[in-house]
Design a protein around this motif. Structure first.
Motif, PDB file in Angstrom:
ATOM      1  N   GLY A 446       0.796  -1.217   0.000  1.00  0.00           N
ATOM      2  CA  GLY A 446       0.000   0.000   0.000  1.00  0.00           C
ATOM      3  C   GLY A 446       0.827   1.265   0.000  1.00  0.00           C
ATOM      4  N   THR A 447       0.277   2.295   0.646  1.00  0.00           N
ATOM      5  CA  THR A 447       0.908   3.605   0.738  1.00  0.00           C
ATOM      6  C   THR A 447       0.960   4.023   2.197  1.00  0.00           C
ATOM      7  OG1 THR A 447      -1.202   4.781   0.538  1.00  0.00           O
ATOM      8  CG2 THR A 447      -0.038   4.214  -1.515  1.00  0.00           C
ATOM      9  N   ALA A 448       1.588   5.174   2.462  1.00  0.00           N
ATOM     10  CA  ALA A 448       1.633   5.672   3.832  1.00  0.00           C
ATOM     11  C   ALA A 448       0.235   5.927   4.366  1.00  0.00           C
ATOM     12  CB  ALA A 448       2.473   6.946   3.892  1.00  0.00           C
ATOM     13  N   ALA A 449      -0.653   6.425   3.499  1.00  0.00           N
ATOM     14  CA  ALA A 449      -2.029   6.708   3.926  1.00  0.00           C
ATOM     15  C   ALA A 449      -2.855   5.436   4.067  1.00  0.00           C
ATOM     16  CB  ALA A 449      -2.692   7.664   2.938  1.00  0.00           C
ATOM     17  N   GLU A 450      -2.589   4.452   3.202  1.00  0.00           N
ATOM     18  CA  GLU A 450      -3.361   3.208   3.220  1.00  0.00           C
ATOM     19  C   GLU A 450      -2.413   2.019   3.074  1.00  0.00           C
ATOM     20  OE1 GLU A 450      -6.549   3.126   0.439  1.00  0.00           O
ATOM     21  OE2 GLU A 450      -7.350   5.075   1.027  1.00  0.00           O
ATOM     22  N   PRO A 451      -1.780   1.593   4.160  1.00  0.00           N
ATOM     23  CA  PRO A 451      -0.932   0.397   4.098  1.00  0.00           C
ATOM     24  C   PRO A 451      -1.760  -0.829   3.724  1.00  0.00           C
ATOM     25  CG  PRO A 451      -0.573   1.637   6.131  1.00  0.00           C
ATOM     26  CD  PRO A 451      -1.795   2.199   5.496  1.00  0.00           C
ATOM     27  N   ALA A 452      -1.093  -1.803   3.121  1.00  0.00           N
ATOM     28  CA  ALA A 452      -1.769  -3.033   2.724  1.00  0.00           C
ATOM     29  C   ALA A 452      -0.865  -4.214   3.048  1.00  0.00           C
ATOM     30  CB  ALA A 452      -2.123  -3.018   1.237  1.00  0.00           C
ATOM     31  N   PRO A 453      -1.416  -5.267   3.659  1.00  0.00           N
ATOM     32  CA  PRO A 453      -0.571  -6.412   4.043  1.00  0.00           C
ATOM     33  C   PRO A 453      -0.026  -7.153   2.832  1.00  0.00           C
ATOM     34  CG  PRO A 453      -2.893  -6.935   4.352  1.00  0.00           C
ATOM     35  CD  PRO A 453      -2.827  -5.482   4.000  1.00  0.00           C
ATOM     36  N   MET A 454       1.044  -7.899   3.080  1.00  0.00           N
ATOM     37  CA  MET A 454       1.622  -8.795   2.081  1.00  0.00           C
ATOM     38  C   MET A 454       1.820 -10.142   2.757  1.00  0.00           C
ATOM     39  SD  MET A 454       4.490  -6.424   0.168  1.00  0.00           S
ATOM     40  CE  MET A 454       4.726  -7.601  -1.169  1.00  0.00           C
ATOM     41  N   GLY A 455       1.080 -11.142   2.341  1.00  0.00           N
ATOM     42  CA  GLY A 455       1.233 -12.472   2.906  1.00  0.00           C
ATOM     43  C   GLY A 455       0.845 -12.527   4.374  1.00  0.00           C
ATOM     44  N   HIS A 456       0.838 -13.759   4.901  1.00  0.00           N
ATOM     45  CA  HIS A 456       0.580 -13.961   6.327  1.00  0.00           C
ATOM     46  C   HIS A 456       1.904 -14.078   7.070  1.00  0.00           C
ATOM     47  CE1 HIS A 456      -3.751 -14.377   5.837  1.00  0.00           C
ATOM     48  NE2 HIS A 456      -3.539 -15.179   4.791  1.00  0.00           N
TER      49      HIS A 456
END
Length: 552
Positions: A446-456
């Motif tokens: 994602g971004t600083a405003a909207e992080p997004a996970p990667m994998g578990h």
């Protein structure tokens, strides 16, 4: 039995079988098979509250460590940063879960020491509160943790003479049933205006506990010494014995051609001795800066990544654990890192801190290597950014620093990859020589405003009763489908700093894993299933317990 009843029983049996097979399929986790791209890191230095520069005239150029520990017990990892001729500073982590990285300096004369080149966290007395071994120009200081991010001097408490040398390396382990750990300090140049040209480096110092187990014997010199910049106790042959690997600076080898990387053999109650060619130990002569270990090949034994100027080494056992005979596979695996990966400087690189971690949680181990010219050496690259090697399914690595957004031309030194805001993504702290410490927040896909996970992911906090609370010298294994990841629990290595806390594991698509601990005394614990995306406390003899987030 009637034919109808037999038929009904057959149908029930078939249904039970289907249910059992279905349950097994549900429990079986997918094996990571696809490498993910680099996550995105956002420079959060300006808003972090961390304002510190590691600096000082040579030989301070060869220090600059980062220590990571939870000094107040709130579940967040705090930072202790060396500052060279300035004042080292302890920073308490006030980051919100999943939020921006925020720190507050904890001012205290006990921790704000000058002349610090680095620091390593460990729990010396097994009270569950982290202590610090601070390396300095002059007296090394053991700091006894009191909780609440407060410390007191521990030298007098434990009977440790901090010496007067310029120290740049440290490692610790527990020998046998000892209550206190064995401590090894690596020293650099002899403090004299006219040193012997064949003995430019101060002897390294070994501290073993007294028979009563409560204080230390006087230091034992480890000689010869060739200006150690990293050292690590490791069970390299899985024998249950931890030997001491020492990485030395070739610049100070003897004019007689002596000097090399070293491996000291340790047995409880016996003097340590160097492995030699008769033991299978091959001479390796590099500008040794840092040591990183991980079971890269999956054979159950740790490889050793050795940073240097020019080519780096990835050493693997040549013919199993019968003798410490190694061969180099850095070029084959794609981590030789001889020259800068970007920036256009054609000269050889200078590498410092190596660290194996899964930074994108895809289930394949990655490797971070900090880089930077010693000072202004003309034969080595001035624009020398750190490397971020992404692990691939075939065991090789590919460069990903540019894509990750961590390219910097500051002179990198010590570093740490650690989850500072408890979102399951490893953030990055880098100490720079002559420039401010920089801290990058991992926002995944994602971004600083909207992080997004990667994998578990998983984080495993390994504990046992009594001395050696954090099971140093043990091994953590995780089964993720058909993949088994193995990590040795150690104190030392890296460059001038290390971490004490939960071990991070990437799981890729798997939503659970099985973990087990081989404890330092050799007892092998059971495989235990744990769900993903959680920090688990694994206490010896008990079922795993989920650790709550600070706000819960």
């Amino acid at each position: 039995m009637t034919r109808g009843r037999a038929g009904r029983l057959a149908v029930v049996a078939a249904l039970v079988g289907v249910v059992v097979i279905a349950a097994a399929l549900v429990l079986r986790q997918p094996t990571p098979s696809t490498a993910d791209p680099a996550p995105r890191f956002v420079d959060g230095t300006g808003e972090s509250g961390i304002e510190l520069t590691y600096d000082g005239e040579y030989p301070f150029a060869v220090g600059g460590g980062v220590a990571v520990l939870d000094c107040d017990g709130d579940g967040r990892q705090d930072l202790y940063l060396a500052a060279g001729t300035g004042s080292a500073t302890l920073y308490r982590n006030d980051s919100a879960t999943g939020g921006a990285l925020r720190f507050v300096a904890v001012g205290d004369p006990v921790t704000d020491v000058t002349g610090a080149t680095g620091a390593y966290p460990l729990d010396v007395d097994g009270d569950g509160i982290g202590d610090l071994a601070v390396l300095r120009d002059g007296e090394n200081v053991l700091l006894h943790g009191l909780g609440g991010c407060r410390f007191e001097r521990g030298n007098e408490r434990w009977g440790v003479d901090g010496g007067t040398d310029f120290s740049t390396a440290f490692s610790a382990t527990w020998e046998g049933a000892a209550i206190l750990p064995t401590l090894a300090f690596g020293n650099y140049l002899i403090a004299t205006d006219q040193p012997d040209p064949d003995h430019l480096c101060a002897d390294n110092a070994l501290f073993r506990p007294r028979a009563d187990g409560l204080r230390y014997e006087p230091p034992l010199p480890l000689s010869p010494a060739w200006c150690a910049l990293s050292m690590l106790f490791s069970d390299w042959d899985r024998s249950g014995r931890r030997d001491l690997r020492v990485s030395n600076d070739r610049h100070y080898y003897s004019e007689l051609g002596e000097g090399q990387e070293q491996l000291w053999r340790f047995l409880p109650g016996e003097p340590p001795r160097l492995y030699t060619a008769d033991d299978g130990w091959a001479t390796v002569q590099i500008w040794g800066m840092g040591i990183g270990t991980y079971d890269v090949t999956g054979d159950g034994y740790p490889e050793a990544y050795l940073t240097s100027q020019g080519p780096n080494r990835l050493q693997t056992l040549t013919s199993g654990p019968s003798q410490p005979m190694y061969r180099d596979i850095a070029l084959k695996r794609g981590v030789v890192a001889t020259r800068p990966s970007t920036g256009g400087d054609p000269l050889p690189s200078t590498a410092w801190h190596p660290e194996f971690q899964d930074i994108n949680n895809d289930g394949f181990i990655d490797l971070f290597v900090s880089k930077g010219n010693v000072d202004a050496q003309p034969d080595y690259a001035r624009k020398d950014p750190s490397d971020l090697f992404l692990g691939q399914p075939d065991g090789t690595f590919e460069e990903g620093a540019v894509e990750a957004g961590i390219v910097s031309f500051s002179r990198g030194r010590g570093a740490a990859l650690t989850d500072l805001n408890l979102d399951g993504l490893l953030d990055l702290v880098v100490s720079n020589y002559g420039d401010p410490v920089r801290i990058w927040r991992n926002v995944g896909a994602g971004t600083a405003a909207e992080p997004a996970p990667m994998g578990h992911w998983l984080a495993i906090d390994v504990r046992q009763p009594g001395p050696n609370r954090n099971a140093i010298g043990g091994w953590l294994e995780a089964r993720i489908g058909d993949l088994t990841a193995r990590r040795e629990l150690t104190i030392g290595g890296g460059h001038a700093g290390g971490q004490l806390g939960p071990v991070h594991l990437g799981l890729g698509p798997a939503t659970s894993a099985e973990v087990r601990i081989t404890w330092p005394d050799g007892e092998v614990g059971p495989w235990q299933r744990v769900d993903a995306d959680v920090t688990w406390i694994v206490e010896r003899g008990a079922a795993p317990v989920r650790r709550a987030l600070p706000e819960e």
